[in-house]
Structure formats: structure tokens, C-alpha cells
Design a protein around this motif. Sequence first.
Motif, PDB file in Angstrom:
ATOM      1  N   ASN A 217       0.810  -1.217   0.000  1.00  0.00           N
ATOM      2  CA  ASN A 217       0.000   0.000   0.000  1.00  0.00           C
ATOM      3  C   ASN A 217       0.844   1.269   0.000  1.00  0.00           C
ATOM      4  N   GLY A 218       2.110   1.134  -0.366  1.00  0.00           N
ATOM      5  CA  GLY A 218       2.952   2.298  -0.589  1.00  0.00           C
ATOM      6  C   GLY A 218       3.716   2.825   0.612  1.00  0.00           C
ATOM      7  N   TYR A 219       3.601   2.175   1.758  1.00  0.00           N
ATOM      8  CA  TYR A 219       4.386   2.597   2.914  1.00  0.00           C
ATOM      9  C   TYR A 219       5.852   2.267   2.673  1.00  0.00           C
ATOM     10  N   ARG A 220       6.718   3.078   3.247  1.00  0.00           N
ATOM     11  CA  ARG A 220       8.155   2.830   3.175  1.00  0.00           C
ATOM     12  C   ARG A 220       8.629   2.345   4.543  1.00  0.00           C
ATOM     13  N   GLU A 221       9.628   1.496   4.516  1.00  0.00           N
ATOM     14  CA  GLU A 221      10.143   0.918   5.754  1.00  0.00           C
ATOM     15  C   GLU A 221      11.405   1.653   6.208  1.00  0.00           C
ATOM     16  N   LEU A 222      11.457   1.983   7.494  1.00  0.00           N
ATOM     17  CA  LEU A 222      12.621   2.621   8.094  1.00  0.00           C
ATOM     18  C   LEU A 222      13.331   1.602   8.977  1.00  0.00           C
ATOM     19  N   ALA A 223      14.550   1.256   8.605  1.00  0.00           N
ATOM     20  CA  ALA A 223      15.355   0.323   9.401  1.00  0.00           C
ATOM     21  C   ALA A 223      15.819   1.011  10.681  1.00  0.00           C
ATOM     22  N   VAL A 224      16.153   0.209  11.668  1.00  0.00           N
ATOM     23  CA  VAL A 224      16.718   0.712  12.910  1.00  0.00           C
ATOM     24  C   VAL A 224      18.241   0.689  12.776  1.00  0.00           C
ATOM     25  N   THR A 225      18.877   1.814  13.067  1.00  0.00           N
ATOM     26  CA  THR A 225      20.332   1.901  12.978  1.00  0.00           C
ATOM     27  C   THR A 225      20.935   2.141  14.362  1.00  0.00           C
ATOM     28  N   SER A 226      22.233   2.001  14.424  1.00  0.00           N
ATOM     29  CA  SER A 226      22.915   2.282  15.690  1.00  0.00           C
ATOM     30  C   SER A 226      22.781   3.758  16.065  1.00  0.00           C
ATOM     31  N   GLU A 227      22.699   4.637  15.076  1.00  0.00           N
ATOM     32  CA  GLU A 227      22.482   6.062  15.357  1.00  0.00           C
ATOM     33  C   GLU A 227      21.159   6.267  16.083  1.00  0.00           C
ATOM     34  N   HIS A 228      20.131   5.559  15.642  1.00  0.00           N
ATOM     35  CA  HIS A 228      18.828   5.651  16.303  1.00  0.00           C
ATOM     36  C   HIS A 228      18.926   5.134  17.736  1.00  0.00           C
ATOM     37  N   ALA A 229      19.629   4.024  17.905  1.00  0.00           N
ATOM     38  CA  ALA A 229      19.744   3.411  19.229  1.00  0.00           C
ATOM     39  C   ALA A 229      20.423   4.350  20.227  1.00  0.00           C
TER      40      ALA A 229
ATOM     41  N   GLN B 162      20.631   7.587  20.037  1.00  0.00           N
ATOM     42  CA  GLN B 162      19.831   8.811  20.187  1.00  0.00           C
ATOM     43  C   GLN B 162      18.861   8.686  21.366  1.00  0.00           C
ATOM     44  N   VAL B 163      18.436   7.464  21.668  1.00  0.00           N
ATOM     45  CA  VAL B 163      17.506   7.231  22.773  1.00  0.00           C
ATOM     46  C   VAL B 163      18.087   7.747  24.087  1.00  0.00           C
ATOM     47  N   GLU B 164      19.412   7.647  24.237  1.00  0.00           N
ATOM     48  CA  GLU B 164      20.061   8.064  25.482  1.00  0.00           C
ATOM     49  C   GLU B 164      19.778   9.521  25.836  1.00  0.00           C
ATOM     50  N   GLY B 165      19.656  10.370  24.853  1.00  0.00           N
ATOM     51  CA  GLY B 165      19.454  11.792  25.101  1.00  0.00           C
ATOM     52  C   GLY B 165      18.009  12.202  25.323  1.00  0.00           C
ATOM     53  N   LEU B 166      17.086  11.264  25.261  1.00  0.00           N
ATOM     54  CA  LEU B 166      15.669  11.615  25.420  1.00  0.00           C
ATOM     55  C   LEU B 166      15.313  11.856  26.883  1.00  0.00           C
TER      56      LEU B 166
ATOM     57  N   ASP C  26       8.175   3.145  27.553  1.00  0.00           N
ATOM     58  CA  ASP C  26       8.047   2.173  26.465  1.00  0.00           C
ATOM     59  C   ASP C  26       9.251   2.285  25.522  1.00  0.00           C
ATOM     60  N   PRO C  27      10.081   1.234  25.451  1.00  0.00           N
ATOM     61  CA  PRO C  27      11.286   1.326  24.626  1.00  0.00           C
ATOM     62  C   PRO C  27      10.990   1.471  23.136  1.00  0.00           C
ATOM     63  N   PHE C  28       9.884   0.926  22.684  1.00  0.00           N
ATOM     64  CA  PHE C  28       9.536   1.035  21.267  1.00  0.00           C
ATOM     65  C   PHE C  28       9.163   2.468  20.913  1.00  0.00           C
ATOM     66  N   ASP C  29       8.351   3.099  21.752  1.00  0.00           N
ATOM     67  CA  ASP C  29       7.988   4.496  21.503  1.00  0.00           C
ATOM     68  C   ASP C  29       9.218   5.394  21.564  1.00  0.00           C
ATOM     69  N   ARG C  30      10.105   5.132  22.510  1.00  0.00           N
ATOM     70  CA  ARG C  30      11.319   5.944  22.633  1.00  0.00           C
ATOM     71  C   ARG C  30      12.192   5.800  21.385  1.00  0.00           C
ATOM     72  N   LEU C  31      12.254   4.598  20.844  1.00  0.00           N
ATOM     73  CA  LEU C  31      13.038   4.383  19.630  1.00  0.00           C
ATOM     74  C   LEU C  31      12.402   5.105  18.442  1.00  0.00           C
ATOM     75  N   LEU C  32      11.084   5.091  18.350  1.00  0.00           N
ATOM     76  CA  LEU C  32      10.408   5.817  17.265  1.00  0.00           C
ATOM     77  C   LEU C  32      10.686   7.318  17.357  1.00  0.00           C
ATOM     78  N   VAL C  33      10.676   7.855  18.565  1.00  0.00           N
ATOM     79  CA  VAL C  33      10.992   9.276  18.750  1.00  0.00           C
ATOM     80  C   VAL C  33      12.422   9.543  18.287  1.00  0.00           C
ATOM     81  N   ALA C  34      13.350   8.680  18.684  1.00  0.00           N
ATOM     82  CA  ALA C  34      14.749   8.844  18.286  1.00  0.00           C
ATOM     83  C   ALA C  34      14.893   8.782  16.765  1.00  0.00           C
ATOM     84  N   GLN C  35      14.185   7.864  16.133  1.00  0.00           N
ATOM     85  CA  GLN C  35      14.245   7.771  14.673  1.00  0.00           C
ATOM     86  C   GLN C  35      13.732   9.055  14.025  1.00  0.00           C
TER      87      GLN C  35
END
Length: 128
Positions: free
Chosen positions: A70-82, A84-88, A94-103
Motif C-alpha cells: 500500500n505504498g508505505y516505506r520501511e525505516l530500518a533501525v540503525t545504531s544512530e537511532h539506538a 539517540q535514545v540516550e538523550g531523550l 516504552d522502549p519502542f515508543d522511545r526508539l520511534l521518537v529517536a528515529q
Amino acid sequence: MKLLLDTQLLLWAAGEPRRLSAAARRLLNDARHELWFSAASLWEVTIKAQLGRADFQVEPRVLRRGLLENGYRELAVTSEHAVQVEGLPDLHRDPFDRLLVAQAQCEGITLVTADAVVAGYPGPIRKI
């Protein structure tokens, strides 16, 4: 505009669109926007479905295939994203929500959420 849907909105858009607000439907149906999902959301769905959570009873492979078809694009998780969570700020556990914010912060993609707590993070986040 690039929009990264949080897991809850992703599940609603894919399987229960009636749960989306009118504003959310307009935003997601606007052809000017690129819709993105995170690999972290599929990981969350997989884990929570295995734990028997009633609100996550979806086959992750089917969900992924449907999103891509349906045309969605996938965003991989990178070490940069991981890292970035530290500074939140400690607003949400919720670790998943925190990772989405970092992404969203790292990639400059607007995270779209219905969660007021998630919307409290700094960065490109839009509550709908």
C-alpha cells in the motif's frame, strides 16, 4: 512531508481505520505525504502478539506485506537511532515508543501519534 506512524496508528490504519480520527484519515490519505513505518513497530507487534496481547493480534509478516503493497516505506533501525535514545527526557518507559521518537529526530521525519505522552517529546512529532 514524510510521516512515521507510531505502532498504534499503524495498526489502526492497516486493520481498524474506523478508529482513526477524521483528521488522521485526512492526513494519511493526503497523497503529498510519504507514509513510513519503522522496523521497530514490526518488532513490537511480533513481541506483543507472542505475549498474547489482545490489541496486537495481527500476523507481522502479513502486516508488513500489506504496508509495503500500500505504498508505505520501511525505516530500518540503525545504531544512530539506538544511541539517540540516550538523550531523550524520561517521559515514557516504552522502549519502542522511545526508539520511534529517536528515529524521527535523527531522520527529520514527523512522528505521528495519538499518544499525548509521546507527543511531549522534543522533535518532529505530531499528535492526531
